[in-house]
Design an enzyme around this catalytic site. Structure first.
Site, PDB file in Angstrom:
ATOM      1  N   GLY A 156      97.180 146.005 -70.100  1.00  0.00           N
ATOM      2  CA  GLY A 156      97.702 146.664 -71.295  1.00  0.00           C
ATOM      3  C   GLY A 156      98.850 147.604 -70.978  1.00  0.00           C
TER       4      GLY A 156
ATOM      5  N   CYS B 212      91.389 135.901 -56.498  1.00  0.00           N
ATOM      6  CA  CYS B 212      89.963 135.577 -56.379  1.00  0.00           C
ATOM      7  C   CYS B 212      89.474 135.829 -54.953  1.00  0.00           C
ATOM      8  CB  CYS B 212      89.728 134.102 -56.687  1.00  0.00           C
ATOM      9  SG  CYS B 212      90.570 133.557 -58.139  1.00  0.00           S
TER      10      CYS B 212
END
Lengths: 261, 313
Positions: B224, B137
């Site tokens: 992925g 973040c």
């Protein structure tokens, strides 16, 4: 509500019009639990490209535990689906999401645009099981051309609904927007269900809002999972907060949606 | 169903003081708060569940579109939408306490102080077994530079969290750095009990028809199978650079994928994006690990952790 993952054999593939297909799969658990407006996440194949499942409204539940989906080829996922042949297996998860409200019978109008027709046929059939005649109920279907729309018009007509059609090219019915058909009958309606392109549903929602007619819409967005985990299927709600199409929808009351976006 | 032939195989692993019945976990942000999968997955079989990242206050997330499919992967820019720590404790923990699996809470913040406050609020809560610290973040006080791209900031967050909790602390590393082993060593020195890697790789996709980015946020995190080779390389490098346990993440969808990470030195793995398209991926990986170990004549998964063999040149 129950959810299942089933390896569903493809029983039938119908080529409805160029690029438009209807698949019938044997998925008895999903078929037994499905409610109109709910959807299934279909794995196109087991290759990793395309990676994600594709969401499809349940178009129809037929006897023997079968479900149907209806789609137009728009990308590589639907192109793969269109190449399947009966006997192939489709991994399906469903039924998912919140469907249409159908507890009681009012005077109804179903408005479908393009492939938005898909969930409305299941809804139209299920509404018949409430035991009342649909003779006063309308189905308005919009499509590009006669070729795209005529079969569906006939199928809704065969259920006993009053069917009106619009086409973009004027080859069948009203030449223009399907929502143009709504004006004359709206004062007599108590409920409107709609599914189709966002601009079409926006017009339907605005007309219903002005006439104080209860309207439900079935929304579509990109989603990765359909299960409420990815938080990708966001749209803006009427109160400015985000709504998640997969779990809170895909069916919403029209007044829950921010139609300005 | 368990592979009956492999039922006597020992899949237990340890991440510091955190003991798992098997090394298969679900990754933060891909498994909701577990209830979302309860009808499709046997949650009780999972080694651990890492819940959607939690911040001090609820976050609405980014405008849509937030996800786009790419070749063998996907980009997301969800924007850390979550219910906030109070909402999590009031509305999500009760269900999780009923799951016979370890629960790891992923935390995120704008400042080291926010991470510390979160760690404090989540400590001493029945049913929470560990924390995973998302340091990818932006640090608002440092102009939005991600904590996880600066060893000093990563150290500060790790120290602050460790100072507020006695739970095992896993630091989840960003791959968007020049040398991930530098970050891994920094958080190890700051007291991290384990590291998990990799978070998503920053990517982008453009719709050429409209000449617009496919994500409203313009850029997003790639995940992925497309990222698996990169993740595997980084796990291998980090496992050789630190002495704390390493948790492998990145495109893991099958038992073979998981085994690659274990051989490269990961003590456990997290299944992420695969949960979206194959909700039972983690369960089938557990079965597949047993089958592999049985076929290899091993009685414990621990025998293959870091067992990669590289021929001398």
């Amino acid at each position: 509500m129950p959810e299942f993952q089933e390896k569903a054999p493809l029983l039938q593939k119908e080529a409805i019009a160029p690029g438009i297909f209807r698949l019938t799969m044997h998925a008895p658990e999903i078929a037994g639990a499905a409610h109109p407006g709910q959807f299934v996440m279909v794995q196109v194949d087991t290759s990793m490209d395309p990676l994600l499942r594709r969401p499809f409204s349940v178009h129809q539940v037929t006897s023997g535990g079968n479900i149907q989906i209806l789609f137009k080829v728009v990308g590589q996922g639907t192109a793969r689906l269109a190449r399947l042949t009966p006997g192939d297996q489709l991994d399906c998860i469903g039924p998912l999401g919140r469907g249409f409200f159908l507890d009681r019978r009012d005077r109804l109008c179903l408005i479908g645009g393009g492939m938005g027709i898909a969930p409305l046929y299941f809804l139209a059939k299920r509404l018949l099981q409430t035991g009342e005649s649909p003779g006063d109920d309308y189905v308005f279907l919009g499509g590009r051309s006669r070729e795209e729309i005529s079969l569906f018009a006939a199928e809704f007509f065969d259920l006993g609904y009053t069917v009106k059609v619009s086409t973009d090219d004027g080859s069948m019915g009203h030449h223009g927007f399907v929502t143009d058909l709504l004006g004359p009958v709206l004062p007599d309606m108590e409920r409107v269900y709609t599914c189709g392109p966002f601009p079409m549903m926006r017009i339907a929602a605005q007309k219903c809002g002005q006439a104080a007619v209860f309207c439900q819409v079935s929304l579509e967005t990109h989603m990765a999972c359909g299960l409420g985990a990815c938080l990708g299927c966001t749209l803006t709600g009427a109160d400015g907060r985000y709504i998640h199409v997969c779990r809170q929808g895909p069916v919403f009351d029209a007044e829950e949606v921010a139609w300005t976006t | 169903m368990d592979n009956i032939n492999g039922m006597d195989i020992d899949l237990r692993v340890r991440l510091g003081e955190l003991r798992l019945r098997n090394p298969v976990m679900t990754a933060s942000g891909t498994f909701g708060y577990a209830r979302e999968f309860s009808q499709l997955v046997n949650l009780h079989r999972l080694g651990a569940i890492v819940v959607k990242g939690i911040s001090l206050k609820p976050r609405p997330g980014n405008p849509p579109p937030r996800v786009v499919e790419t070749a063998c992967g996907m980009l997301n820019a969800i924007g850390l939408e979550n219910v906030g720590v109070q909402g999590f404790l009031e509305r999500k923990m009760e269900f999780l306490r009923g799951v016979n699996s370890r629960v790891i809470v992923n935390i995120l913040g704008d400042s080291a102080a926010e991470y510390g406050a979160l760690a404090g609020k989540l400590t001493g809560i029945e049913g929470i077994d560990a924390l995973e610290v998302n340091i990818s973040c932006p640090n608002v006080k440092k102009g939005g530079v991600a904590f996880g791209t600066d060893p000093a900031m990563a150290t500060e967050v790790t120290r602050t969290v460790k100072g507020q909790t006695d739970l095992p602390v896993i630091v989840k590393l960003s791959p968007n750095v020049t040398d991930i082993t530098v970050m891994a060593r920094a958080v190890e020195d700051a007291g991290a009990d384990a590291v998990s890697l990799i978070n998503t790789l920053i990517g982008m996709a453009i719709d050429v028809g409209s000449r617009r980015p496919k994500l409203a946020n313009v850029i997003g995190g790639l995940s992925g199978p497309a990222i698996k080779p990169v993740a595997l390389r980084m796990v291998w490098q980090v496992a050789r650079a630190v002495s704390i346990p390493v948790i492998g993440i990145g495109g893991i969808a099958t038992a073979e994928d998981a085994l690659e990470f274990l051989l490269a030195g990961a003590t456990a793995i997290e299944v992420g994006t695969a949960n979206f398209y194959q909700p039972r991926a983690a369960e089938s990986i557990i079965d597949g690990l047993r089958a592999y170990l049985a076929a290899q004549g091993e009685d414990s998964v621990r025998a293959i952790i870091g067992a990669l063999q590289i021929d001398e040149a």
